[in-house]
Design a protein around this motif. Structure first.
Motif: not given
Length: 282
Positions: A149, A152, A154-156, A239, A241-242, A271
């Motif tokens: 992985y 990136a 974590p935005k969402h 989408n 991401d965590m 993720i």
């Protein structure tokens, strides 16, 4: 100061977890404890070890552990010389779970970060046996990083919950402070055949809202009996991401982790996955 424990078996999966943690906490003053518990390595070929050779084998494995840990520290310094970060290596003739329990207690560790699979890298299961044992039994939040992985921000973030447990403020604060530098959106997802919350559930929902006050929170409800499939579908469609879940009695995660075999855990998480333990620690 953030205190982070990262076990390593010197695989690339383990080093990937290290670099992920370094990036995730790059804005925080942090202490990293990178540990290798090597007792299993000593007895890996027990049938071939004579009693008289045990001391020699132990010394060889110990020296290799310390050498490899030093190489990791040198590698970290090359790729990420962050003045906010300090590093400690721990080489221990111990079982992994026992050593991590010891370090978590002695150093008051905030979070464990580790790869989902190690040297064996069995692609048929979501988590390697060590990762699963740590999530189940070590009293500390665990962030599991999938194989290969790439970091990136974590935005969402998805936080499935049934609101049936009183959450621990320290662990929700950890999530809040992990997410807020990236202005992450947190979706709390209630999966049930009913869309109504009891008074107790509403109180716990309010507690989450207050504890995650630095973040944008969306409270979602999906009517379904299929918890695993619903979570997986939500991740793909939004989408995410965590993924964050709580490992305690009467939680969604308990239903998943404590099935009869590891192979039944069919969520196929690709993720980062944060397991909060809901343990009262100071």
């Amino acid at each position: 100061m953030r205190k982070i424990l990262i076990p390593t078996d010197f695989s690339e999966n383990a080093f990937n977890a290290i670099t992920f943690a370094i990036d995730l906490f790059k804005y925080e003053i942090s202490e990293f404890y990178i540990t290798n518990a090597y007792q299993d390595d000593i007895y890996a070929d027990e049938a071939l070890i004579e009693e008289s050779d045990l001391q020699s084998v132990t010394e060889t494995v110990s020296n290799n552990s310390k050498y490899q840990l030093n190489r990791i520290l040198e590698r970290i310094e090359t790729i990420s010389p962050n003045p906010k970060h300090s590093y400690h290596s721990v080489s221990a003739n111990n079982l992994l779970i026992d050593e991590m329990d010891k370090i978590v207690d002695e150093k008051n560790i905030d979070i464990i970060v580790m790869g989902t699979r190690g040297k064996t890298n069995d692609k048929k299961i979501t988590f390697g046996s060590h990762t699963l044992q740590v999530i189940k039994y070590v009293q500390c939040p665990v962030l599991a990083i999938p194989e290969n992985y790439k970091y990136a921000q974590p935005k969402h973030i998805l936080f499935p919950t049934n609101y049936l447990i009183p959450y621990k403020r320290r662990e929700l604060k950890l999530l809040c402070e992990m997410a807020s530098p990236f202005r992450a959106i947190i979706d709390t997802l209630y999966i049930s055949i009913s869309d109504k919350l009891s008074l107790r559930q509403k109180d716990n929902q309010t507690f989450i809202k207050e504890a995650l006050h630095k973040n944008i929170i969306n409270f979602k409800i999906i009517k379904s009996k299929q918890i695993i499939n619903t979570i997986y579908q939500y991740i793909k469609e939004n989408n995410i991401d965590m993924l964050v879940m709580v490992n305690t009695r009467h939680s969604f995660l308990e239903d998943i982790l404590y099935q009869s075999t590891i192979d039944e855990f069919s969520l196929n998480i690709d993720i980062p996955f944060l397991a909060l333990q809901n343990i009262k620690r100071y």
